[in-house]
Design a protein around this motif. Structure first.
Motif, PDB file in Angstrom:
ATOM      1  N   GLN A 165       0.836  -1.201   0.000  1.00 23.10           N
ATOM      2  CA  GLN A 165       0.000   0.000   0.000  1.00 23.10           C
ATOM      3  C   GLN A 165       0.873   1.254   0.000  1.00 23.10           C
ATOM      4  O   GLN A 165       1.336   1.692   1.056  1.00 23.10           O
TER       5      GLN A 165
ATOM      6  N   ILE B  73      -6.006  -3.251  -7.905  1.00 20.51           N
ATOM      7  CA  ILE B  73      -5.538  -2.153  -8.758  1.00 20.51           C
ATOM      8  C   ILE B  73      -5.127  -2.690 -10.127  1.00 20.51           C
ATOM      9  O   ILE B  73      -5.432  -2.082 -11.166  1.00 20.51           O
TER      10      ILE B  73
ATOM     11  N   GLN C 159       0.668   6.943  -7.169  1.00 21.63           N
ATOM     12  CA  GLN C 159       1.714   6.079  -7.721  1.00 21.63           C
ATOM     13  C   GLN C 159       1.631   6.002  -9.246  1.00 21.63           C
ATOM     14  O   GLN C 159       2.637   5.773  -9.925  1.00 21.63           O
TER      15      GLN C 159
ATOM     16  N   TYR D  58      -2.457   4.801  -4.188  1.00 19.11           N
ATOM     17  CA  TYR D  58      -2.360   4.142  -5.496  1.00 19.11           C
ATOM     18  C   TYR D  58      -2.499   5.146  -6.638  1.00 19.11           C
ATOM     19  O   TYR D  58      -1.801   5.056  -7.652  1.00 19.11           O
TER      20      TYR D  58
ATOM     21  N   TYR E  69      -5.004  -5.289  -2.126  1.00 20.29           N
ATOM     22  CA  TYR E  69      -5.479  -4.158  -2.915  1.00 20.29           C
ATOM     23  C   TYR E  69      -4.650  -3.978  -4.182  1.00 20.29           C
ATOM     24  O   TYR E  69      -5.162  -3.498  -5.192  1.00 20.29           O
ATOM     25  N   SER E  70      -3.380  -4.348  -4.128  1.00 20.97           N
ATOM     26  CA  SER E  70      -2.556  -4.228  -5.337  1.00 20.97           C
ATOM     27  C   SER E  70      -3.103  -5.121  -6.448  1.00 20.97           C
ATOM     28  O   SER E  70      -3.054  -4.753  -7.633  1.00 20.97           O
TER      29      SER E  70
END
Length: 276
Positions: A49, A184, A208, A205, A180-181
């Motif tokens: 995160q 995404i 990023q 995110y 969560y990645s």
């Protein structure tokens, strides 16, 4: 939801020795099953995160949760080199604490009544709210109600946001991933239409990958992030609460927030009042 400068370095030698001795004796009493060994402390956080808890390619850790945990560890007598970080996915946090695999967890960990039946919390040290992340060119998702038209929404198994969607928005096609990645990545390749979790996580995110995603609508919950620890460990709970209070008062809390979440466009709020 980095390495703070432990205030211990400014203390006189006698005070430092006392501060180190106390937590180390606590750890030693628990042997290898107390979240620490060989003068080290094991702390749980997220590894994926950005802005909150991220393991960088060089193996270092960064993020607001990491900074808070590092400061707390310093107040307990552990310098940054004595911290062992353990990845703590949402669905595994209570188990990691109950099985003494970590001393405490700072991992976007919302304080809820259900969780307080299994673990104790110190905090909150951050207040945020559930929101939605979509692709930058999306125009038909404006909030949770617009998801109920057969939209595919991703969240993480065992998380508060996933449970809220199931409870309040049953018409949404909820996809639950481990991280969560992974959500995404699914959003990026079009496998799902939106990702939901707390706004500070989504902002990390979005920052990023500039121009790729956007946060839509207004937050539709209030999440109080706390530090999770062994249930009914009142001594450790008090020490962590005192450390959070000190971090807030001496300005390190605001500095950590600005450094980690400021780039995502979130204004630094006033620190929340801790639960009594």
């Amino acid at each position: 939801m980095p390495s703070s400068k432990p205030s211990l370095r400014f203390r006189v030698a006698a005070a430092l020795a006392l501060a180190v001795a106390l937590p180390l004796s606590v750890t030693a009493c628990g042997g290898g099953g107390s979240g620490g060994d060989d003068g080290k402390i094991v702390i749980g956080t997220k590894f994926d995160q950005p802005g909150l808890g991220l393991k960088n390619p060089d193996g270092t850790m960064s993020g607001f949760d990491v900074d808070v945990a590092t400061y707390v560890a310093g107040q307990l007598g552990f310098t940054p080199d004595k911290i062992e970080w353990k990845e703590s996915p949402s669905a595994q946090r209570e188990t990691l604490i109950q099985n003494d695999q970590v001393k405490f967890i700072a991992a976007t960990y919302s304080i809820t009544d259900a969780r307080k039946e299994k673990v104790s919390f110190a905090g909150p040290y951050l207040v945020t709210g559930q929101s939605l992340l979509v692709k930058a060119d999306n125009s038909d998702i404006t909030g949770p109600d617009s998801l109920q038209n057969n939209k595919k929404l991703c969240s993480v198994s065992g998380s508060t946001p996933a449970q809220r969607i199931k409870d309040k928005y049953p018409g949404v096609q909820l996809q639950q991933y481990d991280t969560y990645s992974a959500c995404i990545e699914a959003l990026k390749n079009g496998a799902i239409d939106a990702v939901t979790t707390d706004e500070v996580i989504l902002a990390g995110y979005a920052a990023q990958s500039p121009g790729t995603f956007k946060i839509v609508g207004q937050p539709f919950s209030e999440e109080n992030y706390g530090i999770g620890l062994k249930k009914d460990d009142k001594d450790l709970q008090t020490k962590i609460s005192d450390a959070i209070t000190k971090m807030e008062k001496d300005g390190d809390w605001a500095k950590a927030f600005e450094k980690n979440l400021g780039p995502a466009g979130i204004a630094t709020p006033a620190p929340p009042a801790l639960d009594k």
